[in-house]
Design a protein around this motif. Structure first.
Motif, PDB file in Angstrom:
ATOM      1  N   UNK A 242      -1.685 -29.694 -15.470  1.00  0.00           N
ATOM      2  CA  UNK A 242      -2.937 -30.144 -15.343  1.00  0.00           C
ATOM      3  C   UNK A 242      -3.642 -30.995 -14.520  1.00  0.00           C
ATOM      4  N   UNK A 243      -2.794 -31.699 -13.899  1.00  0.00           N
ATOM      5  CA  UNK A 243      -3.403 -32.838 -13.022  1.00  0.00           C
ATOM      6  C   UNK A 243      -4.523 -32.209 -11.806  1.00  0.00           C
ATOM      7  N   UNK A 244      -3.564 -31.092 -11.011  1.00  0.00           N
ATOM      8  CA  UNK A 244      -4.508 -30.541  -9.952  1.00  0.00           C
ATOM      9  C   UNK A 244      -5.886 -29.978 -10.252  1.00  0.00           C
ATOM     10  N   UNK A 255      -7.696 -36.398   0.230  1.00  0.00           N
ATOM     11  CA  UNK A 255      -7.216 -36.850  -1.365  1.00  0.00           C
ATOM     12  C   UNK A 255      -6.151 -37.658  -1.275  1.00  0.00           C
ATOM     13  N   UNK A 256      -5.913 -38.915  -2.021  1.00  0.00           N
ATOM     14  CA  UNK A 256      -4.693 -39.718  -2.146  1.00  0.00           C
ATOM     15  C   UNK A 256      -3.921 -39.210  -3.476  1.00  0.00           C
ATOM     16  N   UNK A 257      -2.604 -39.318  -3.243  1.00  0.00           N
ATOM     17  CA  UNK A 257      -1.716 -39.190  -4.423  1.00  0.00           C
ATOM     18  C   UNK A 257      -0.938 -40.448  -4.566  1.00  0.00           C
ATOM     19  N   UNK A 258      -1.194 -41.328  -5.218  1.00  0.00           N
ATOM     20  CA  UNK A 258      -0.571 -42.637  -5.221  1.00  0.00           C
ATOM     21  C   UNK A 258       0.849 -42.420  -6.124  1.00  0.00           C
ATOM     22  N   UNK A 259       1.912 -43.012  -5.850  1.00  0.00           N
ATOM     23  CA  UNK A 259       3.062 -42.956  -6.593  1.00  0.00           C
ATOM     24  C   UNK A 259       3.305 -41.396  -6.620  1.00  0.00           C
ATOM     25  N   UNK A 260       3.403 -40.688  -5.128  1.00  0.00           N
ATOM     26  CA  UNK A 260       3.408 -39.302  -5.221  1.00  0.00           C
ATOM     27  C   UNK A 260       4.656 -38.675  -5.514  1.00  0.00           C
ATOM     28  N   UNK A 261       5.797 -39.363  -4.847  1.00  0.00           N
ATOM     29  CA  UNK A 261       7.126 -38.658  -4.916  1.00  0.00           C
ATOM     30  C   UNK A 261       7.734 -38.177  -6.156  1.00  0.00           C
ATOM     31  N   UNK A 262       8.360 -37.180  -6.296  1.00  0.00           N
ATOM     32  CA  UNK A 262       8.882 -36.254  -5.513  1.00  0.00           C
ATOM     33  C   UNK A 262       8.039 -35.221  -4.980  1.00  0.00           C
ATOM     34  N   UNK A 263       6.703 -35.350  -5.667  1.00  0.00           N
ATOM     35  CA  UNK A 263       5.703 -34.168  -4.937  1.00  0.00           C
ATOM     36  C   UNK A 263       5.133 -33.285  -5.746  1.00  0.00           C
ATOM     37  N   UNK A 264       5.628 -32.938  -6.928  1.00  0.00           N
ATOM     38  CA  UNK A 264       5.332 -32.039  -7.899  1.00  0.00           C
ATOM     39  C   UNK A 264       3.674 -31.608  -7.979  1.00  0.00           C
ATOM     40  N   UNK A 265       2.910 -33.001  -8.399  1.00  0.00           N
ATOM     41  CA  UNK A 265       1.549 -32.849  -8.355  1.00  0.00           C
ATOM     42  C   UNK A 265       0.855 -32.553  -7.021  1.00  0.00           C
ATOM     43  N   UNK A 266       1.451 -33.372  -5.958  1.00  0.00           N
ATOM     44  CA  UNK A 266       0.923 -33.251  -4.590  1.00  0.00           C
ATOM     45  C   UNK A 266       0.895 -31.758  -4.291  1.00  0.00           C
ATOM     46  N   UNK A 267       1.864 -30.976  -4.280  1.00  0.00           N
ATOM     47  CA  UNK A 267       2.146 -29.887  -3.729  1.00  0.00           C
ATOM     48  C   UNK A 267       1.392 -28.769  -4.562  1.00  0.00           C
ATOM     49  N   UNK A 268       1.062 -29.161  -5.713  1.00  0.00           N
ATOM     50  CA  UNK A 268       0.277 -28.367  -6.807  1.00  0.00           C
ATOM     51  C   UNK A 268      -1.131 -28.302  -6.188  1.00  0.00           C
ATOM     52  N   UNK A 269      -1.519 -29.662  -5.829  1.00  0.00           N
ATOM     53  CA  UNK A 269      -3.025 -29.842  -5.335  1.00  0.00           C
ATOM     54  C   UNK A 269      -3.108 -28.971  -4.224  1.00  0.00           C
ATOM     55  N   UNK A 270      -2.297 -29.096  -3.381  1.00  0.00           N
ATOM     56  CA  UNK A 270      -2.261 -28.227  -2.120  1.00  0.00           C
ATOM     57  C   UNK A 270      -2.394 -26.771  -2.182  1.00  0.00           C
TER      58      UNK A 270
END
Length: 448
Positions: A242-244, A255-270
């Motif tokens: 639901x985050x993205x 966009x900033x993804x703070x405390x991002x690793x290992x990247x599940x939400x960051x990759x979903x945003x992209x």
């Protein structure tokens, strides 16, 4: 699996359980230290099943062991206590004959360098088989053994969620489902489900609110998932998917993804918005950032990965503000105990206040990086109000240009419970069978 293999698996499992319970190791480190990577594939699966199952039921196992043992185990024999716990779990799980479980558990005592304790292991496990019903009934009189959570956490959950605490704790003691996220940039959900069905690896069901989410009827290795290596699908619980959409990044945004690793939400945003100008991913852990880069490479995505402390932007921020910020804050992880049963033994009551203080500091330090009119999504995988609503409420009270937005209107999960400032997903409560997750969405007001 031959008997010798089973013995080797039980040695590794007992060593890992002991490392969590008596050395304070997290589960990943405990398994690595116990030598799981040196086992064969069949034993590796058995080790993981034994360790996860034993830790989920450990509070009951310990009560049972206290009732069956003639005297408390000395600290130097903690490995044997852990071994017996794996045996108690295996007997309750009943996937192999009782005699085979007892025999291999007894033989594992020698593999742990304690051959003189074989008789003790044998006596306790056989007594358990004789007195199982009465022993379990007596152990069940204790709250921690009944709910399989520590007493302090039971009380916190009961106070925070008086109508839902029983369902929450019950779900927290069960194996979590395996959720997937289909990469809609590379395929569509129906096509991928057809590929999965053809593979015979598992069956999948959809989520009523998330277009890319699927839940499997059984857990499988990622290499069994069609197109995993080519980036068609990723493993991610539905709650965090639901985050993205809630962040709602748009083309051209930074966009900033703070405390991002290992990247599940960051990759979903992209995946959701491949045309954003830039995604900056910040984390302190080099190994976790390396895993994030591997995930980006597998999915064919790009991000600016930065090693740094999100609470100290001066060390990494270039001064260019962000349109969107995701802060998935470090937390107690009490919403994902069913995935990480070591949390029940590694967390302490005093940790919660310290974590809340850290979460407030992160919000305070990151807020100035947000453009006026921009949005910050705060999330945790905690079910405790002290880390969620309480943190956001205090932040809003001292931040004049911050306002909380209605997450229901923003497309928040319908199965979530309303909170003062956001929405709370609870395992075992509502539809979807997701992890416990909290979301609050804030906007930076345009000040006159």
């Amino acid at each position: 699996m031959d008997a010798q293999g089973s013995v080797a698996a039980r040695v590794v499992a007992a060593t890992a359980v002991d490392a969590v319970l008596n050395k304070g190791r997290n589960l990943d480190d405990a398994l690595a230290g116990a030598g799981i990577d040196k086992t064969n594939e069949a034993d590796r699966a058995m080790v993981r099943a034994l360790v996860f199952g034993t830790l989920r039921t450990q509070l009951r196992n310990q009560r049972v062991l206290d009732l069956l043992a003639d005297r408390p185990f000395r600290r130097r024999d903690s490995l044997i206590a852990a071994l017996i716990s794996t045996g108690l779990y295996a007997l309750a799980d009943a996937r192999r004959p009782d005699y085979a479980i007892v025999s291999t558990t007894v033989d594992a005592a020698a593999g742990l360098g304690k051959p003189h304790m074989r008789g003790v292991v044998n006596a306790i496990l056989r007594r358990y088989l004789r007195e199982q019903d009465s022993v379990l009934a007596e152990a069940d009189e204790h709250m921690d053994a009944h709910w399989l959570h520590p007493d302090w956490l039971i009380e916190r959950v009961r106070a925070d969620w008086p109508d839902d605490w029983e369902a929450l704790l019950d779900a927290g003691s069960r194996q979590a489902p395996m959720w997937l996220r289909v990469n809609l940039q590379r395929t569509d959900r129906d096509t991928w489900m057809e590929q999965l069905s053809a593979s015979g690896a598992a069956k999948a069901a959809t989520h009523p609110e998330l277009d890319a989410a699927l839940v499997l009827d059984q857990a499988v290795g990622v290499t069994q998932l069609p197109g995993f290596l080519s980036g068609q699908v990723s493993v991610q619980d539905a709650a965090s998917q639901f985050a993205a959409p809630l962040l709602h990044a748009k083309p051209g945004m930074r966009v900033l993804d703070a405390c991002a690793a290992p990247g599940g939400k960051a990759t979903h945003i992209l995946e959701c918005c491949p045309d954003i100008a830039e995604l900056v991913a910040v984390d302190q852990s080099l190994p976790r950032l390396e895993r994030m880069q591997e995930n980006l490479d597998r999915l064919g995505l790009r991000a600016t990965i930065t090693r740094g402390d999100a609470a100290n932007p001066e060390g990494w921020w270039d001064g260019d503000p962000f349109d969107r910020i995701l802060l998935d804050a470090p937390c107690s992880a009490t919403g994902v105990i069913r995935r990480h049963p070591d949390i029940a033994f590694l967390r302490r009551p005093d940790d919660i206040q310290a974590l809340a203080t850290q979460q407030e500091m992160l919000l305070e330090q990151l807020w100035p990086l947000l453009k006026p009119g921009g949005r910050l999504l705060y999330s945790t995988c905690s079910v405790l109000r002290e880390e969620n609503d309480a943190v956001v409420t205090r932040m809003l009270s001292r931040t004049a240009d911050a306002e909380v937005l209605d997450l229901v209107r923003a497309g928040g999960p319908k199965s979530a419970l309303p909170a003062v400032c956001g929405l709370q997903l609870l395992p075992g409560v509502g539809d979807g069978d997701t992890d416990g997750f909290y979301y609050a969405l804030m906007a930076r007001k345009l000040m006159a």
